[in-house]
Design a protein around this motif. Structure first.
Motif, PDB file in Angstrom:
ATOM      1  N   GLY A  27       0.787  -1.217   0.000  1.00  0.00           N
ATOM      2  CA  GLY A  27       0.000   0.000   0.000  1.00  0.00           C
ATOM      3  C   GLY A  27       0.825   1.275   0.000  1.00  0.00           C
ATOM      4  O   GLY A  27       2.045   1.263  -0.024  1.00  0.00           O
ATOM      5  N   THR A  28       0.117   2.382   0.056  1.00  0.00           N
ATOM      6  CA  THR A  28       0.751   3.692   0.003  1.00  0.00           C
ATOM      7  C   THR A  28       0.353   4.546   1.191  1.00  0.00           C
ATOM      8  O   THR A  28       0.340   5.757   1.098  1.00  0.00           O
ATOM      9  CB  THR A  28       0.381   4.417  -1.303  1.00  0.00           C
ATOM     10  OG1 THR A  28      -1.037   4.530  -1.359  1.00  0.00           O
ATOM     11  CG2 THR A  28       0.900   3.690  -2.521  1.00  0.00           C
ATOM     12  N   THR A  29      -0.023   3.922   2.285  1.00  0.00           N
ATOM     13  CA  THR A  29      -0.391   4.684   3.470  1.00  0.00           C
ATOM     14  C   THR A  29       0.671   4.514   4.544  1.00  0.00           C
ATOM     15  O   THR A  29       1.526   3.644   4.466  1.00  0.00           O
ATOM     16  CB  THR A  29      -1.752   4.237   4.035  1.00  0.00           C
ATOM     17  OG1 THR A  29      -1.690   2.849   4.347  1.00  0.00           O
ATOM     18  CG2 THR A  29      -2.865   4.508   3.035  1.00  0.00           C
ATOM     19  N   LYS A  52      -2.445  18.007  10.562  1.00  0.00           N
ATOM     20  CA  LYS A  52      -2.958  18.651   9.359  1.00  0.00           C
ATOM     21  C   LYS A  52      -1.905  18.491   8.277  1.00  0.00           C
ATOM     22  O   LYS A  52      -0.748  18.887   8.466  1.00  0.00           O
ATOM     23  CB  LYS A  52      -3.239  20.130   9.604  1.00  0.00           C
ATOM     24  CG  LYS A  52      -3.802  20.824   8.389  1.00  0.00           C
ATOM     25  CD  LYS A  52      -4.125  22.280   8.657  1.00  0.00           C
ATOM     26  CE  LYS A  52      -4.677  22.920   7.407  1.00  0.00           C
ATOM     27  NZ  LYS A  52      -4.892  24.348   7.590  1.00  0.00           N
ATOM     28  N   ARG A  53      -2.303  17.880   7.176  1.00  0.00           N
ATOM     29  CA  ARG A  53      -1.361  17.647   6.084  1.00  0.00           C
ATOM     30  C   ARG A  53      -1.060  18.956   5.387  1.00  0.00           C
ATOM     31  O   ARG A  53      -1.964  19.691   4.976  1.00  0.00           O
ATOM     32  CB  ARG A  53      -1.927  16.645   5.091  1.00  0.00           C
ATOM     33  CG  ARG A  53      -0.925  16.287   4.033  1.00  0.00           C
ATOM     34  CD  ARG A  53      -1.350  15.101   3.240  1.00  0.00           C
ATOM     35  NE  ARG A  53      -0.318  14.813   2.260  1.00  0.00           N
ATOM     36  CZ  ARG A  53      -0.520  14.117   1.185  1.00  0.00           C
ATOM     37  NH1 ARG A  53      -1.705  13.599   0.952  1.00  0.00           N
ATOM     38  NH2 ARG A  53       0.455  13.895   0.338  1.00  0.00           N
ATOM     39  N   GLN A  54       0.218  19.256   5.265  1.00  0.00           N
ATOM     40  CA  GLN A  54       0.632  20.494   4.611  1.00  0.00           C
ATOM     41  C   GLN A  54       0.320  20.431   3.128  1.00  0.00           C
ATOM     42  O   GLN A  54       0.524  19.412   2.478  1.00  0.00           O
ATOM     43  CB  GLN A  54       2.128  20.729   4.816  1.00  0.00           C
ATOM     44  CG  GLN A  54       2.492  21.000   6.246  1.00  0.00           C
ATOM     45  CD  GLN A  54       3.974  21.262   6.424  1.00  0.00           C
ATOM     46  OE1 GLN A  54       4.777  21.075   5.527  1.00  0.00           O
ATOM     47  NE2 GLN A  54       4.348  21.692   7.613  1.00  0.00           N
ATOM     48  N   PRO A  77       1.371   9.466   3.077  1.00  0.00           N
ATOM     49  CA  PRO A  77       2.701   9.992   3.409  1.00  0.00           C
ATOM     50  C   PRO A  77       2.793  11.464   3.048  1.00  0.00           C
ATOM     51  O   PRO A  77       2.161  11.915   2.099  1.00  0.00           O
ATOM     52  CB  PRO A  77       3.645   9.160   2.525  1.00  0.00           C
ATOM     53  CG  PRO A  77       2.879   7.927   2.198  1.00  0.00           C
ATOM     54  CD  PRO A  77       1.436   8.343   2.141  1.00  0.00           C
ATOM     55  N   GLY A  78       3.560  12.200   3.811  1.00  0.00           N
ATOM     56  CA  GLY A  78       3.735  13.623   3.561  1.00  0.00           C
ATOM     57  C   GLY A  78       4.105  14.339   4.839  1.00  0.00           C
ATOM     58  O   GLY A  78       4.333  13.725   5.878  1.00  0.00           O
ATOM     59  N   ALA A  79       4.167  15.644   4.757  1.00  0.00           N
ATOM     60  CA  ALA A  79       4.495  16.479   5.911  1.00  0.00           C
ATOM     61  C   ALA A  79       3.204  16.896   6.604  1.00  0.00           C
ATOM     62  O   ALA A  79       2.252  17.327   5.959  1.00  0.00           O
ATOM     63  CB  ALA A  79       5.269  17.709   5.469  1.00  0.00           C
ATOM     64  N   TYR A  80       3.169  16.754   7.918  1.00  0.00           N
ATOM     65  CA  TYR A  80       1.999  17.097   8.722  1.00  0.00           C
ATOM     66  C   TYR A  80       2.408  18.041   9.844  1.00  0.00           C
ATOM     67  O   TYR A  80       3.479  17.903  10.428  1.00  0.00           O
ATOM     68  CB  TYR A  80       1.388  15.840   9.361  1.00  0.00           C
ATOM     69  CG  TYR A  80       0.676  14.940   8.395  1.00  0.00           C
ATOM     70  CD1 TYR A  80       1.378  14.050   7.595  1.00  0.00           C
ATOM     71  CD2 TYR A  80      -0.697  14.988   8.260  1.00  0.00           C
ATOM     72  CE1 TYR A  80       0.724  13.224   6.695  1.00  0.00           C
ATOM     73  CE2 TYR A  80      -1.360  14.159   7.374  1.00  0.00           C
ATOM     74  CZ  TYR A  80      -0.643  13.288   6.592  1.00  0.00           C
ATOM     75  OH  TYR A  80      -1.302  12.480   5.704  1.00  0.00           O
ATOM     76  N   ARG A  98       6.692  14.091  10.034  1.00  0.00           N
ATOM     77  CA  ARG A  98       6.596  13.160   8.903  1.00  0.00           C
ATOM     78  C   ARG A  98       6.431  11.727   9.404  1.00  0.00           C
ATOM     79  O   ARG A  98       7.139  11.319  10.307  1.00  0.00           O
ATOM     80  CB  ARG A  98       7.842  13.236   8.028  1.00  0.00           C
ATOM     81  CG  ARG A  98       7.973  14.563   7.329  1.00  0.00           C
ATOM     82  CD  ARG A  98       9.160  14.574   6.392  1.00  0.00           C
ATOM     83  NE  ARG A  98       9.313  15.861   5.799  1.00  0.00           N
ATOM     84  CZ  ARG A  98       8.830  16.181   4.616  1.00  0.00           C
ATOM     85  NH1 ARG A  98       8.169  15.302   3.917  1.00  0.00           N
ATOM     86  NH2 ARG A  98       9.009  17.379   4.115  1.00  0.00           N
ATOM     87  N   PRO A  99       5.505  10.977   8.764  1.00  0.00           N
ATOM     88  CA  PRO A  99       5.330   9.572   9.141  1.00  0.00           C
ATOM     89  C   PRO A  99       6.498   8.730   8.628  1.00  0.00           C
ATOM     90  O   PRO A  99       7.172   9.068   7.735  1.00  0.00           O
ATOM     91  CB  PRO A  99       4.038   9.169   8.455  1.00  0.00           C
ATOM     92  CG  PRO A  99       3.714  10.198   7.453  1.00  0.00           C
ATOM     93  CD  PRO A  99       4.503  11.405   7.796  1.00  0.00           C
TER      94      PRO A  99
END
Length: 99
Positions: A27-29, A52-54, A77-80, A98-99
Motif C-alpha cells: 500500500g501507500t499509506t 494537518k497535512r501540509q 505519506p507527507g508532511a503534517y 513526517r510519518p
C-alpha cells in the motif's frame, strides 16, 4: 502420479499468487504514533492530538489513551503539522511531522 503432479503445479501457482498479493498489499499509506507526556514524564491521558497535512489541508484528530499514546493509521505519506491540546493546559504545535 498425474494427480500428484497436477496438485504440485497448482500448489506452486497458488504460492506465487499469494506472494504477489503480499507484495501488492504494502500500500501507500503510513502511520504516525506517539506518546504525550508532561514535563515530569507522566502520561497525559485525554489530550487532543490533531494533524494537518501540509498543502492538502486534510485534518485528523484523535485522543490520547490512558498511557498518553495516540495513533493516526492509514494516512497518506507527507508532511503534517501536529498540535496537542489538553483542557486547562498549554498547547504544543510541532510543524512538519513526517510519518
Amino acid at each position: 502420479m498425474r494427480a500428484n503432479r497436477l496438485f504440485r503445479n497448482v500448489a506452486i501457482i497458488a504460492s506465487f499468487a499469494l506472494f504477489s498479493l503480499t507484495a501488492f498489499s504494502q500500500g501507500t499509506t503510513s502511520r504516525i504514533t506517539g506518546v504525550v507526556a508532561d514535563t515530569s514524564g507522566a502520561a497525559v491521558a485525554g489530550a487532543s492530538v490533531t494533524i494537518k497535512r501540509q498543502g492538502a489541508g486534510n485534518t485528523f484528530t484523535t485522543q490520547t489513551n490512558s498511557n498518553g499514546a495516540y495513533v493516526f493509521d492509514l494516512i497518506q505519506p507527507g508532511a503534517y503539522d501536529l498540535t496537542v491540546e489538553k483542557q486547562a493546559s498549554k498547547s504544543l504545535f510541532l510543524p512538519e511531522t513526517r510519518p
